[in-house]
Enzyme design. Structure first.
Site, short mmCIF file in Angstrom:
data_model
loop_
_atom_site.label_atom_id
_atom_site.label_comp_id
_atom_site.label_asym_id
_atom_site.label_seq_id
_atom_site.Cartn_x
_atom_site.Cartn_y
_atom_site.Cartn_z
N HIS A 150 29.72 23.30 133.92
CA HIS A 150 31.13 23.49 134.25
C HIS A 150 31.40 24.92 134.72
CE1 HIS A 150 35.07 21.52 134.30
NE2 HIS A 150 35.47 22.77 134.41
N ARG A 206 40.02 8.85 140.21
CA ARG A 206 40.52 9.76 141.26
C ARG A 206 39.43 10.18 142.25
NH1 ARG A 206 41.71 15.18 137.76
NH2 ARG A 206 43.03 13.74 136.62
N HIS A 207 38.17 10.13 141.82
CA HIS A 207 37.11 10.43 142.80
C HIS A 207 36.07 9.30 142.82
CE1 HIS A 207 35.77 12.45 139.15
NE2 HIS A 207 36.45 13.54 139.38
N ASP A 253 31.00 14.31 142.38
CA ASP A 253 32.40 13.82 142.35
C ASP A 253 33.21 14.27 143.57
OD1 ASP A 253 31.76 12.86 139.87
OD2 ASP A 253 32.96 14.32 138.76
N HIS A 254 33.00 15.53 143.97
CA HIS A 254 33.89 16.07 145.00
C HIS A 254 33.55 15.60 146.41
CE1 HIS A 254 36.25 17.93 142.06
NE2 HIS A 254 35.27 18.68 141.62
N THR A 306 37.84 18.73 133.89
CA THR A 306 37.66 18.65 132.44
C THR A 306 37.90 20.02 131.81
OG1 THR A 306 35.92 17.08 132.99
CG2 THR A 306 36.12 17.68 130.69
N HIS A 361 31.13 21.60 141.65
CA HIS A 361 32.11 22.17 142.57
C HIS A 361 31.52 23.25 143.46
CE1 HIS A 361 35.79 24.34 143.81
NE2 HIS A 361 36.22 23.10 143.95
N GLU A 413 26.00 18.86 125.81
CA GLU A 413 26.14 19.69 127.02
C GLU A 413 27.18 20.74 126.67
OE1 GLU A 413 26.33 17.85 130.90
OE2 GLU A 413 27.70 19.40 131.61
N ASN A 465 26.48 17.24 140.45
CA ASN A 465 27.68 16.42 140.26
C ASN A 465 28.33 16.20 141.64
OD1 ASN A 465 30.49 15.83 139.98
ND2 ASN A 465 30.32 16.28 137.80
N GLU A 509 29.17 10.53 133.61
CA GLU A 509 30.15 11.19 132.73
C GLU A 509 31.29 10.22 132.50
OE1 GLU A 509 31.48 14.76 134.54
OE2 GLU A 509 29.54 15.71 134.44
N HIS A 539 31.25 11.32 137.50
CA HIS A 539 32.24 11.09 136.45
C HIS A 539 33.16 9.95 136.88
CE1 HIS A 539 35.50 13.18 133.71
NE2 HIS A 539 35.37 11.90 133.46
N ARG A 567 36.23 8.47 136.19
CA ARG A 567 37.43 8.78 135.40
C ARG A 567 38.29 7.54 135.26
NH1 ARG A 567 38.50 14.73 135.17
NH2 ARG A 567 40.37 14.16 134.06
#
Ligand code: PXP
Length: 235
Positions: A189, A48-49, A8-9, A99, A212, A149, A6, A68, A42, A44
């Site tokens: 997660h 935001r990312h 996103d970050h 999430t 993350h 998931e 993932n 996502e 993701h 959103r």
């Protein structure tokens, strides 16, 4: 077990400056070169990312893309025009940092059935991001989604505490229950380099989606090393 990274970050860090670096697209290439099996991102509602352009560029790269998204009309429209390989349907709250819990499919069965069907009809693999709860698994099955998931957040937080075993057993029996129905099972997660090893005890888990901890480790060790280290732990 497959690894979906993932990213996103990477976008979170880029957006902190509002410019172009670090690029999630370059990040995706590094993850895949390091041996990841797919990229998860993701989109959103508040962007935001990951932004719309990111998801379009990611699709163009041709890597296995797991998008996502929340169960909204806007996201369904984007997914139906983009056709990612997979869509993971997640709950979304504006104020949350990440999430927070699984999607409540059971209390909105009709709406979820209608949301999932057009995606499945277009050949997208749909996964419902849920807590390890039999009602939610049954409801997910009824939507026609091929995957669930399992939200591993509670297990991850309980890791190395007296609650770990109970949280882990919930995941294990939920996976068995889902597999008996014919669902394929992913998990994600909060998984990191310490708690991930217990995922081997859950038979038949297809894929872990991890973000993350990998992106955090990449700051000190480099993204390629962070991905390789995780692959060595889960393969
Ligand atoms: N899977 C899903 C459905 C998620 O929403 C997230 C967080 O965006 C992850 C996996 C990855 O979680 P983490 O960043 O804690 O590894």
């Amino acid at each position: 077990m497959l690894l979906g990274v993932n990213i996103d970050h990477i976008a979170t860090l880029r957006n902190a400056r509002g410019e172009y670096n670090p690029s999630p697209i370059e990040g995706a290439k590094i993850c895949m070169n390091a041996g990841a099996n797919g990229i998860t991102a993701h989109l959103r509602e508040d962007r935001r990312h990951i932004k719309d352009d990111d998801i379009r560029e990611l699709k163009k790269l041709g890597f296995r893309l797991n998008m996502e998204m929340a169960a909204t009309d806007e996201m369904q429209k984007i997914a139906l025009s983009l056709i990612p390989d997979a869509c993971c349907i997640v709950p979304e709250k504006r104020q949350e940092i990440t999430t927070e819990g699984g999607l409540d499919v059971a209390s909105q069965q009709e709406r979820m059935n209608k949301f999932v069907k057009p995606l499945v009809d277009k050949g997208i693999l749909v996964s419902m991001f849920i807590d390890p709860d039999e009602n939610q698994i049954l409801a997910s099955f009824k939507t026609g989604a091929q995957y669930i998931e399992l939200h591993t957040g509670s297990y991850s937080r309980a890791f190395n505490t007296d609650k770990e075993e109970a949280e882990f057993q919930k995941l294990k029996s939920a996976a068995e229950f889902a597999q008996k129905l014919g669902l394929k099972v992913n998990a994600g997660h909060g998984l990191d380099y310490e708690n991930v090893h217990r995922m081997h005890e859950i038979k038949g888990l297809e894929e872990l989606n991890i973000g993350h901890s990998i992106i955090s480790r990449s700051i000190f060790k480099g993204l390629e090393n962070a991905v390789t280290e995780m692959i060595n732990l889960i393969k």
